[in-house]
Write an enzyme that holds these catalytic residues in place. Structure first.
Site, PDB file in Angstrom:
ATOM      1  N   GLU A  37      67.342   4.406 -18.596  1.00 23.44           N
ATOM      2  CA  GLU A  37      66.307   4.399 -17.276  1.00 23.44           C
ATOM      3  C   GLU A  37      66.402   5.520 -16.391  1.00 23.44           C
ATOM      4  O   GLU A  37      65.519   5.940 -15.612  1.00 23.44           O
ATOM      5  CB  GLU A  37      66.791   3.190 -16.651  1.00 23.44           C
ATOM      6  CG  GLU A  37      68.070   3.029 -15.842  1.00 23.44           C
ATOM      7  CD  GLU A  37      69.247   2.723 -16.821  1.00 23.44           C
ATOM      8  OE1 GLU A  37      70.301   2.523 -16.177  1.00 23.44           O
ATOM      9  OE2 GLU A  37      68.773   2.725 -18.073  1.00 23.44           O
TER      10      GLU A  37
ATOM     11  N   ASP B  17      47.823  41.061 -23.914  1.00 26.46           N
ATOM     12  CA  ASP B  17      46.832  42.186 -23.798  1.00 26.46           C
ATOM     13  C   ASP B  17      47.970  43.525 -23.742  1.00 26.46           C
ATOM     14  O   ASP B  17      48.940  43.416 -23.506  1.00 26.46           O
ATOM     15  CB  ASP B  17      45.877  42.282 -22.573  1.00 26.46           C
ATOM     16  CG  ASP B  17      44.821  43.336 -22.757  1.00 26.46           C
ATOM     17  OD1 ASP B  17      44.981  44.126 -23.675  1.00 26.46           O
ATOM     18  OD2 ASP B  17      44.254  43.447 -21.596  1.00 26.46           O
TER      19      ASP B  17
END
Length: 856
Positions: A289, A331
């Site tokens: 839990e 790039d």
């Protein structure tokens, strides 16, 4: 309010009607008025985070089915007169929920503050002054000022525009930018593609500038109308899918064990209430839990740690994706190079320095209203060029299909009008029918001249220069508008050559990324010659080169094969970049994409983790999952390492929850077969589980072994299941050994048996943390100090609890001294065996993975 105002096609109304409808004039709102409108219309976003008050968020935690079942059981206990059971269960449930809520709420708040620090802002006229505001605070009636690179924050009417081109493919599918004007639309169509006087939320400005009156915000926008009918949640990533599968695995085991216990207890005619409470407590004990809290806290802490290393996380789940990333697409400019571009040469088609080339390039860059590129900025440093005699008439803005920009200029003194074009050299040469020589004579471009011209610019590229072609054509005075069709029959003036030196830090950063299993692929609009030169300077081995023209001829299946063996993708447009990203993902790679331009937005969306920089345009920052505050691969390397640490700590909780915890719960179910009483009271199980959960709260602070950071990892359910089935039975075996000791050696009654197993179960579960938290030797891998203190403290509390009044309240009784002597020896043996089996398990697993990699 205007009764005849068309709200669905608001751009068809006159400007006066629009101003009257909004209750404003064309000078903007006051701060007070804007504040009132923000209360009325709400934030300018599709989904508001944390709109519920805290008390409602807390109450929502009680909707968990197991929590409701426990509360129902406590209510039944109270009804049956078991007040002590009612109090104990209620208190334990409340503290468990409170612990989960407090940790996750605190983590969520910190993460939200980090997101706000990189939220997109826009310029707004308020109280007659230009101010910067988050786009979420824009309201109808605001006047915003937009320029190239901005993301349009809401739907609005154009009041004033200058060469204002907008890319609205996201909304309309139009490939090319659309020019927007002020004024009225002479049409009754409801098609927004015809709304030339309006702009729409989520689209982006390609060039020019404009003043825009905001008409609709949030869900009332055109984009909001679409979003309201769609699932706005992004598709689940590999980590989310993994945790979901893990939850299903645990739930299946829980249901099987609970049904088994209920069936056995029913056959043995045990009290039904005790059996029901025991089964529910067993389910709680097996269910992780705290997993949502551990994930949330760990990711949030990871986000804060990454912020210290200059990486701002917008999407928490992307942290795991960054750690799992095995391929980075980036790039060249600014990442591998310094982005300090200088104009080194300006030569004519014969390769000789020519001042006229510089003059034409300067005129084009000066009068261009689009987003200034680093090349434009390098050209504009030459302030000795005068523009006083020239006036701009019109322009055709840059786009990534044409790869060029044109400006139409007028020189009134000489009654001369000229179109100046600047762009990719191969595109410019293709449009030229003439070229200028050193003697300023104009010659036709024949076959021999074309070959010499290409030799000039390719030789520049081989030297590492980035090259732009500069061309022009004369126009008559009646020519008042520039259009794409004007870019023909040009005269080539020459080439501008720029130098962008490689980064000193890039070489070491690339090597470091490669060592931790991240392959870097360069995707650029530059030529292959320039890119190869940079790779040579940085000592990047070139595995394969693919150009945009070659990619255009490939179908997706061919590209999927090609992307594996290629690491240089040159002369790529935005759609081609996106195809490469999707092909890599199709091959099973976890892909990161680093980009900062308008053209990078599609790829940032498609990548598993989109990365941008704080200096990027709004569209790129909005599309990205993370923002780098420093455009440096070393920063990204640190981010990858932190992502792997975060994932490693989440896996620690999962591995512990599925091994020792499962083993103990399995033992409880098995004990129900032969014991005439419950092996542990329901309240004792809940207390045991609460203390165990408490010991795991500091896991997000724990260190992760360096070996775990050397390669990318994804959540593997089969690996988790195999680990659980290997380590879990060892825990069960020692539980059954404890049963034997309690019943045979100590002749324990019901209370002493339950106490003995409570203490043994808690000690083995908690102390095995030190074994499972590392793949290596637990004596060499040191846990975080707080984790060690809390875990040892919880084990000590469990051992001494039976001697306290609190322990008595839970039904625990003081065990004899010999129990603790036996327990100590059992725990030591247990930990040694788990460590030995763990080492064998990892060795076998690593050998299997090595064979799989060799086979692939």
């Amino acid at each position: 309010m205007q009764p005849n105002f068309k709200t669905s096609t608001w751009w068809l109304n006159s400007l006066n009607d629009t101003l009257l409808y909004l209750g404003v004039d064309n000078t903007g709102l006051s701060e007070e008025n804007a504040s009132l409108r923000l209360q009325k219309f709400g934030d300018n976003r599709f989904v508001n985070r944390n709109t519920k008050p805290i008390w409602r968020q807390l109450l929502s935690r009680f909707r968990n089915p197991l929590i409701l079942l426990l509360l129902f059981a406590s209510g039944v206990s109270a009804f049956m007169g078991e007040i002590s059971n009612f109090v104990i269960i209620s208190v334990l449930v409340f503290f468990s929920v409170l612990l989960d809520f407090f940790q996750e709420h605190k983590a969520g708040k910190a993460a939200d503050q980090l997101r706000q620090s990189v939220s997109v802002h826009t310029s707004v006229l308020r109280d007659g002054q230009t101010k910067n505001f988050s786009v979420s605070k824009i309201v109808p009636g605001d006047i915003v000022l937009l320029s190239a690179g901005d993301m349009i924050p809401a739907d609005g009417r154009v009041l004033d525009a200058k060469d204002f081109f907008v890319k609205q493919a996201l909304l309309t599918g139009e490939t090319y930018p659309v020019e927007k004007h002020s004024g009225e639309v002479n049409s009754d169509t409801n098609d927004i593609t015809e709304a030339s006087n309006a702009v729409f939320m989520g689209t982006s400005v390609i060039s020019g500038s404009a003043k825009v009156l905001i008409v609709n915000t949030g869900l009332n926008t055109a984009m909001g109308a679409i979003a309201d009918n769609l699932n706005l949640s992004p598709p689940p990533n590999s980590f989310e899918i993994g945790t979901e599968k893990f939850g299903i695995l645990i739930m299946r085991m829980t249901v099987l064990l609970v049904l088994f216990v209920l069936l056995v207890n029913a056959i043995l005619l045990k009290p039904w209430l005790d059996s029901f409470l025991f089964a529910v407590a067993l389910a709680v004990g097996l269910t992780p839990e705290l997993l949502p809290m551990v994930i949330s806290v760990t990711l949030s802490r990871g986000a804060m740690m990454m912020a210290k290393k200059k990486v701002i996380v917008k999407q928490l789940s992307s942290i795991q994706n960054l750690g799992s990333m095995d391929t980075l697409c980036t790039d060249k400019t600014g990442t591998l190079t310094e982005a300090k571009i200088k104009l080194e040469k300006h030569v004519n088609p014969e390769g000789k320095t020519d001042q006229r080339v510089l003059e034409l390039a300067y005129l084009n860059s000066f009068f261009e209203t689009g987003l200034k590129s680093p090349l434009d900025e390098a050209i504009l440093e030459h302030e000795e060029i005068s523009v006083k005699l020239w006036t701009k008439i019109d322009e055709v803005p840059f786009d990534f299909e044409r790869r060029r920009v044109s400006v139409l200029l007028d020189q009134s003194e000489t009654k001369k009008r000229m179109l100046v074009v600047k762009g990719a050299p191969e595109e410019i040469i293709r449009l030229c029918t003439n070229y200028e020589t050193e003697k300023e004579s104009i010659q036709p471009v024949d076959k021999n001249a074309l070959e010499k011209i290409r030799t000039v610019y390719t030789s520049l590229e081989k030297e590492g220069f980035r090259v732009l072609g500069i061309a022009w054509r004369e126009e008559n005075l009646e020519h008042k508008h520039a259009v794409v069709s004007d870019e023909t029959e040009l005269t080539l003036s020459g080439f501008a050559a720029f130098l962008d030196p490689p980064k000193e830090s890039a070489k070491t950063a690339l090597s470091a990324l490669n060592e931790i299993g991240v392959v870097v692929k360069i995707i650029t609009g530059d030529s292959e010659l320039v890119t190869q030169h940079v790779c040579t300077e940085l000592e990047i081995p070139i595995q394969g080169i693919l150009t945009g023209k070659e990619l255009e001829t490939m179908d997706d299946s061919a590209l999927n094969i090609q992307v594996e063996s290629t690491n240089l993708f040159c002369r790529m447009n935005p759609s081609q970049k996106n195809r490469i990203i999707l092909a890599l993902k199709q091959r099973g790679h976890v892909v990161g994409y680093l980009g900062d331009g308008v053209n990078d937005a599609p790829s940032l969306h498609s990548a598993d983790v989109g990365l941008s920089v704080d200096s990027a345009v709004d569209v790129a920052k909005e599309a990205a999952d993370m923002i780098l505050l420093d455009h440096d691969l070393r920063v990204l390397y640190d981010g990858v390492q932190e992502g792997r640490r975060t994932f490693g700590n989440i896996m620690k909780y999962i591995m512990m929850g599925t091994s020792s915890n499962f083993g103990n719960m399995f033992s409880m179910a098995g004990a129900a077969l032969f014991l005439p009483f419950l092996p542990m009271l329901p309240t004792q199980i809940l207390l045991n589980n609460f203390l165990y959960d408490l010991s795991e709260v500091p896991i997000p602070l724990d260190e992760v072994d360096k070996e775990e950071l050397k390669f990318p990892r994804v959540m593997d359910i089969s690996f988790i299941r195999n680990f659980m089935l290997t380590i879990g039975p060892i825990s069960s075996a020692f539980d059954f050994l404890t049963f034997y000791v309690m019943l045979t050696i100590l002749n324990a009654n019901e209370a002493l048996f339950q106490t003995g197993w409570f203490v043994e179960s808690l000690c083995t579960q908690v102390l095995v943390i030190f074994i499972i938290r590392t793949r290596g030797n637990p004596l060499k891998s040191r846990p975080h100090r707080l984790l060690a203190i809390v875990s040892l403290s919880v084990a000590a509390i469990g051992a001494f609890l039976p001697f306290t009044s609190v322990g008595t309240y839970f039904g625990l009784v003081p065990p004899p001294l010999e129990f603790y002597l036996i327990l100590a020896s059992m725990v030591v043996i247990y930990l040694v065996i788990v460590e030995s089996v763990k080492q064998i398990f990892y060795y076998v697993h690593d050998q299997k993975m090595k064979l799989l990699r060799q086979g692939s």
